[in-house]
Motif scaffolding. Structure first.
Motif, PDB file in Angstrom:
ATOM      1  N   VAL A   1      -4.873  12.882  12.228  1.00 17.69           N
ATOM      2  CA  VAL A   1      -5.651  11.917  11.443  1.00 17.69           C
ATOM      3  C   VAL A   1      -4.723  11.078  10.566  1.00 17.69           C
ATOM      4  O   VAL A   1      -4.850   9.851  10.484  1.00 17.69           O
ATOM      5  N   ASP A   2      -3.764  11.740   9.917  1.00 16.51           N
ATOM      6  CA  ASP A   2      -2.838  11.025   9.038  1.00 16.51           C
ATOM      7  C   ASP A   2      -1.950  10.066   9.824  1.00 16.51           C
ATOM      8  O   ASP A   2      -1.662   8.949   9.366  1.00 16.51           O
ATOM      9  N   ALA A   3      -1.511  10.482  11.008  1.00 14.79           N
ATOM     10  CA  ALA A   3      -0.670   9.617  11.834  1.00 14.79           C
ATOM     11  C   ALA A   3      -1.411   8.341  12.207  1.00 14.79           C
ATOM     12  O   ALA A   3      -0.843   7.236  12.174  1.00 14.79           O
ATOM     13  N   GLU A   4      -2.674   8.475  12.531  1.00 14.42           N
ATOM     14  CA  GLU A   4      -3.466   7.303  12.906  1.00 14.42           C
ATOM     15  C   GLU A   4      -3.656   6.370  11.712  1.00 14.42           C
ATOM     16  O   GLU A   4      -3.586   5.140  11.842  1.00 14.42           O
ATOM     17  N   LYS A   5      -3.870   6.933  10.525  1.00 17.93           N
ATOM     18  CA  LYS A   5      -4.019   6.115   9.319  1.00 17.93           C
ATOM     19  C   LYS A   5      -2.755   5.312   9.037  1.00 17.93           C
ATOM     20  O   LYS A   5      -2.797   4.117   8.725  1.00 17.93           O
ATOM     21  N   ILE A   6      -1.606   5.970   9.136  1.00 16.90           N
ATOM     22  CA  ILE A   6      -0.342   5.297   8.850  1.00 16.90           C
ATOM     23  C   ILE A   6      -0.074   4.199   9.869  1.00 16.90           C
ATOM     24  O   ILE A   6       0.382   3.097   9.521  1.00 16.90           O
ATOM     25  N   LYS A   7      -0.368   4.460  11.131  1.00 16.86           N
ATOM     26  CA  LYS A   7      -0.175   3.439  12.174  1.00 16.86           C
ATOM     27  C   LYS A   7      -1.027   2.206  11.898  1.00 16.86           C
ATOM     28  O   LYS A   7      -0.568   1.068  12.055  1.00 16.86           O
ATOM     29  N   ARG A   8      -2.257   2.430  11.483  1.00 14.22           N
ATOM     30  CA  ARG A   8      -3.144   1.294  11.202  1.00 14.22           C
ATOM     31  C   ARG A   8      -2.608   0.461  10.044  1.00 14.22           C
ATOM     32  O   ARG A   8      -2.649  -0.772  10.070  1.00 14.22           O
ATOM     33  N   GLU A   9      -2.112   1.126   9.008  1.00 13.92           N
ATOM     34  CA  GLU A   9      -1.585   0.400   7.866  1.00 13.92           C
ATOM     35  C   GLU A   9      -0.309  -0.366   8.221  1.00 13.92           C
ATOM     36  O   GLU A   9      -0.107  -1.494   7.775  1.00 13.92           O
TER      37      GLU A   9
ATOM     38  N   PRO B   1       0.830  -1.209   0.000  1.00 17.60           N
ATOM     39  CA  PRO B   1       0.000   0.000   0.000  1.00 17.60           C
ATOM     40  C   PRO B   1       0.865   1.260   0.000  1.00 17.60           C
ATOM     41  O   PRO B   1       1.953   1.278   0.588  1.00 17.60           O
ATOM     42  N   ALA B   2       0.380   2.292  -0.661  1.00 17.84           N
ATOM     43  CA  ALA B   2       1.131   3.548  -0.761  1.00 17.84           C
ATOM     44  C   ALA B   2       0.328   4.690  -0.173  1.00 17.84           C
ATOM     45  O   ALA B   2      -0.874   4.813  -0.406  1.00 17.84           O
ATOM     46  N   VAL B   3       1.005   5.527   0.597  1.00 19.26           N
ATOM     47  CA  VAL B   3       0.404   6.747   1.120  1.00 19.26           C
ATOM     48  C   VAL B   3       0.362   7.773  -0.006  1.00 19.26           C
ATOM     49  O   VAL B   3       1.369   8.000  -0.693  1.00 19.26           O
ATOM     50  N   THR B   4      -0.772   8.388  -0.228  1.00 18.80           N
ATOM     51  CA  THR B   4      -0.896   9.415  -1.266  1.00 18.80           C
ATOM     52  C   THR B   4      -1.301  10.731  -0.636  1.00 18.80           C
ATOM     53  O   THR B   4      -2.141  10.766   0.263  1.00 18.80           O
ATOM     54  N   TYR B   5      -0.690  11.793  -1.123  1.00 15.08           N
ATOM     55  CA  TYR B   5      -0.982  13.115  -0.587  1.00 15.08           C
ATOM     56  C   TYR B   5      -2.049  13.823  -1.407  1.00 15.08           C
ATOM     57  O   TYR B   5      -2.981  14.380  -0.875  1.00 15.08           O
ATOM     58  N   SER B   6      -1.877  13.803  -2.727  1.00 14.41           N
ATOM     59  CA  SER B   6      -2.826  14.554  -3.546  1.00 14.41           C
ATOM     60  C   SER B   6      -2.752  14.040  -4.977  1.00 14.41           C
ATOM     61  O   SER B   6      -2.033  14.567  -5.809  1.00 14.41           O
ATOM     62  N   ILE B   7      -3.486  12.976  -5.274  1.00 15.83           N
ATOM     63  CA  ILE B   7      -3.541  12.461  -6.633  1.00 15.83           C
ATOM     64  C   ILE B   7      -4.998  12.405  -7.075  1.00 15.83           C
ATOM     65  O   ILE B   7      -5.918  12.443  -6.253  1.00 15.83           O
ATOM     66  N   SER B   8      -5.196  12.307  -8.371  1.00 18.57           N
ATOM     67  CA  SER B   8      -6.555  12.303  -8.910  1.00 18.57           C
ATOM     68  C   SER B   8      -7.249  10.982  -8.622  1.00 18.57           C
ATOM     69  O   SER B   8      -6.611   9.939  -8.440  1.00 18.57           O
ATOM     70  N   ARG B   9      -8.568  11.001  -8.622  1.00 14.75           N
ATOM     71  CA  ARG B   9      -9.355   9.783  -8.441  1.00 14.75           C
ATOM     72  C   ARG B   9      -9.125   8.814  -9.601  1.00 14.75           C
ATOM     73  O   ARG B   9      -9.131   7.599  -9.427  1.00 14.75           O
ATOM     74  N   PHE B  10      -8.917   9.369 -10.782  1.00 13.92           N
ATOM     75  CA  PHE B  10      -8.656   8.535 -11.946  1.00 13.92           C
ATOM     76  C   PHE B  10      -7.391   7.707 -11.734  1.00 13.92           C
ATOM     77  O   PHE B  10      -7.349   6.516 -12.041  1.00 13.92           O
ATOM     78  N   SER B  11      -6.332   8.342 -11.195  1.00 14.00           N
ATOM     79  CA  SER B  11      -5.090   7.628 -10.930  1.00 14.00           C
ATOM     80  C   SER B  11      -5.284   6.569  -9.849  1.00 14.00           C
ATOM     81  O   SER B  11      -4.704   5.480  -9.928  1.00 14.00           O
ATOM     82  N   GLU B  12      -6.099   6.871  -8.863  1.00  7.51           N
ATOM     83  CA  GLU B  12      -6.366   5.890  -7.806  1.00  7.51           C
ATOM     84  C   GLU B  12      -7.099   4.669  -8.367  1.00  7.51           C
ATOM     85  O   GLU B  12      -6.810   3.530  -7.988  1.00  7.51           O
ATOM     86  N   ILE B  13      -8.034   4.910  -9.277  1.00 11.57           N
ATOM     87  CA  ILE B  13      -8.789   3.803  -9.858  1.00 11.57           C
ATOM     88  C   ILE B  13      -7.878   2.909 -10.703  1.00 11.57           C
ATOM     89  O   ILE B  13      -7.984   1.682 -10.696  1.00 11.57           O
ATOM     90  N   LEU B  14      -6.940   3.536 -11.428  1.00  8.69           N
ATOM     91  CA  LEU B  14      -6.031   2.772 -12.272  1.00  8.69           C
ATOM     92  C   LEU B  14      -4.911   2.090 -11.484  1.00  8.69           C
ATOM     93  O   LEU B  14      -4.251   1.192 -11.997  1.00  8.69           O
ATOM     94  N   SER B  15      -4.706   2.504 -10.251  1.00  9.89           N
ATOM     95  CA  SER B  15      -3.570   1.993  -9.481  1.00  9.89           C
ATOM     96  C   SER B  15      -3.695   0.490  -9.229  1.00  9.89           C
ATOM     97  O   SER B  15      -4.728   0.012  -8.749  1.00  9.89           O
ATOM     98  N   PRO B  16      -2.624  -0.279  -9.524  1.00  8.74           N
ATOM     99  CA  PRO B  16      -2.660  -1.724  -9.260  1.00  8.74           C
ATOM    100  C   PRO B  16      -2.342  -2.066  -7.803  1.00  8.74           C
ATOM    101  O   PRO B  16      -2.341  -3.240  -7.445  1.00  8.74           O
ATOM    102  N   ILE B  17      -2.035  -1.059  -6.983  1.00  4.89           N
ATOM    103  CA  ILE B  17      -1.753  -1.293  -5.566  1.00  4.89           C
ATOM    104  C   ILE B  17      -2.726  -0.481  -4.721  1.00  4.89           C
ATOM    105  O   ILE B  17      -3.285   0.515  -5.182  1.00  4.89           O
TER     106      ILE B  17
END
Length: 493
Positions: free
Chosen positions: A336-344, A309-325
């Motif tokens: 909020v971001d710290a908690e997300k990263i810890k969970r992952e 899994p990759a942390v993303t800061y600001s990419i388009s929804r189109f790129s997220e849909i095409l992402s193979p990961i």
């Protein structure tokens, strides 16, 4: 004035005396592929006029085709974000050495002033730039005409007014009939290229031109006539190849992607030894990568033969849909971001690019220190890439097209270098501050790649290139697809 100098830009401070390729850049980046192709189609006419001694009509034809009907603000953006990189690549350092030794520096150019002024003042440290002015209508659109008849006479007149009764100490320019070097008669002394300087004498004192760290635009190479023709001929094949690479790549498992890259002309170079997958019950490794393109985490996953899994800061929804990961979108709210990263990390390995945005030049932007606070299992990864035709990043254009432009390159190459996991004494667990850890990781990655560290951030980049803070708004998948399939629109930016 004893310490003043006037220099020609084309053919003097720049090695190439022909400004055609810079008008091609304006045509491509400010308008699109159709205008780009039209200007190239007219190049034989422009060249023929120039050879016959009609330099002014040839230049005015280039100006008209490249700029007519474009907003002045768009040309200003191209001059700010695109042209400086190509100007800098063509600098004659011997001419610059002479130019930099004087207190008052005036630069003259046959191009419209708007195209060269920002580069000349910010990177060459010129005090004044003399060139023609584009005529703009009341709606802000350029008419394609300039405000003078004979450009050489106009430049000589402006230089004369600039210095009044005093002559500049030195003039640098070409000794040809078709150049703007008629201003040289106004100077006390004259020098013509090639310049022979005692470089060793000034090495310790020479002020280097301010480097170009941020630049935009899709073209990798300066579009000379031959390069432009090659680009136009390649684009149809490149689009088919890109779509084929993407569709097949989405269908294959991760372990097969390196073989696919070689099969379709790509190459991935791996150096160093990656750590084994995290064992059950333990937090995963945090792969801290330099950020060159949107493909960084995907290439890393392909090298590791598993989806990270990759942390993303600001990419388009189109790129997220095409992402193979899998992607984990952050909010830029620290807690909020710290908690997300810890969970992952509790689930397994994770990729983060703490620069927060891509940088094309051999520089690393300042690393966010958030990653250092959350784990001591940090594996730095130096990512770099090489492409031939198109850049796979953009600040002004449609980010959703970044993967397409990457895969349109004939032979894209990625280099992935795994560094050793940070020792415990280099992490926050030993009492170091998160900023110290982040700066240390930035330094070792820069040293691995031969890059320089900077304190510039994502916001600095987008202020320079796009005039905003770099935040991508949430647009629907349908809107993105409409942009992608619109005729020729993928090449507008």
């Amino acid at each position: 004035m004893e310490h003043s100098i006037v220099s020609e830009l084309e053919g003097t401070l720049l090695k190439d005396p022909d400004p055609f390729s810079y008008f091609m850049l304006v045509a491509f980046e400010a308008s699109g592929l159709i205008r780009f192709a039209l200007l190239l189609f007219l190049w034989p006419v422009i060249r023929f006029l120039d050879l016959l001694g009609f330099a002014n009509p040839a230049l005015k034809l280039m100006v008209f085709v490249a700029t007519a009907g474009i907003r002045k603000s768009e040309i200003e953006t191209v001059a700010r974000a695109v042209l400086p990189k190509f100007f800098m690549d063509d600098i004659d350092m011997d001419a610059w050495e002479v130019f930099s030794l004087y207190d008052k520096r005036v630069l003259v150019t046959r191009m419209p002033r708007i195209m060269a002024e920002r580069f000349a003042k910010q990177h060459l440290r010129a005090d004044e730039v003399i060139g023609s002015e584009l005529i703009v209508n009341r709606f802000g659109f350029v008419t394609g005409f300039i405000n003078c008849g004979n450009i050489d006479s106009f430049i000589s007149s402006r230089v004369s007014k600039q210095f009044m009764d005093e002559k500049p100490a030195l003039g640098l320019g070409r000794c040809t009939a078709n150049s703007s070097s008629s201003f040289l008669s106004l100077c006390k002394e004259r020098m013509h290229p090639p310049f022979i300087t005692n470089q060793k004498q000034h090495d310790n004192q020479l002020i280097r031109p301010l480097p170009v760290i941020f630049h935009d635009g899709r073209l990798v190479k300066r579009p000379t006539p031959s390069t432009s023709l090659l680009i136009i001929l390649w684009i149809p094949l490149g689009i088919v190849l890109a779509l084929l690479r993407m569709v097949v790549g989405l269908m294959l498992p991760m372990w097969a992607k390196p073989y696919l890259a070689r099969l379709f002309g790509g190459k991935v170079i791996v150096k160093g030894k990656p750590p084994p997958p995290a064992s059950d019950g333990s937090n995963g490794f945090l792969f801290v990568c330099t950020h060159r393109t949107l493909m960084d985490p995907v290439v890393l996953s392909a090298v590791l033969r598993r989806k990270i899994p990759a942390v993303t800061y600001s990419i388009s929804r189109f790129s997220e849909i095409l992402s193979p990961i899998p992607t984990v979108r952050l909010t830029r709210i620290r807690e909020v971001d710290a908690e997300k990263i810890k969970r992952e990390l509790a689930k397994g390995d994770l990729v983060v690019c703490p620069e927060g945005t891509t940088c094309r030049e051999p520089f690393l932007l300042r690393f966010s220190a958030l990653f250092a606070e959350l784990t001591d299992r940090i594996v730095p990864v130096a990512m770099n890439y090489r492409v031939g035709f198109f850049h796979a990043t953009t600040a002004r254009g449609w980010k959703a097209l970044d993967p397409i432009f990457f895969f349109m390159n004939p032979r894209p190459v990625y280099e992935v270098t795994f560094l050793n996991q940070l020792p415990m004494e280099a992490t926050c667990s030993s009492g170091k501050s998160p900023h110290d850890v982040a700066n240390y990781v930035q330094r070792i990655l820069a040293a691995t790649l031969g890059f320089e560290c900077t304190n510039f951030t994502r916001k600095d980049k987008y202020r320079v290139l796009a005039g905003n803070d770099g935040t991508v708004s949430y647009t629907s998948f349908l809107d993105q697809m409409k942009k992608v399939v619109s005729t020729f629109k993928p090449f507008l930016h």
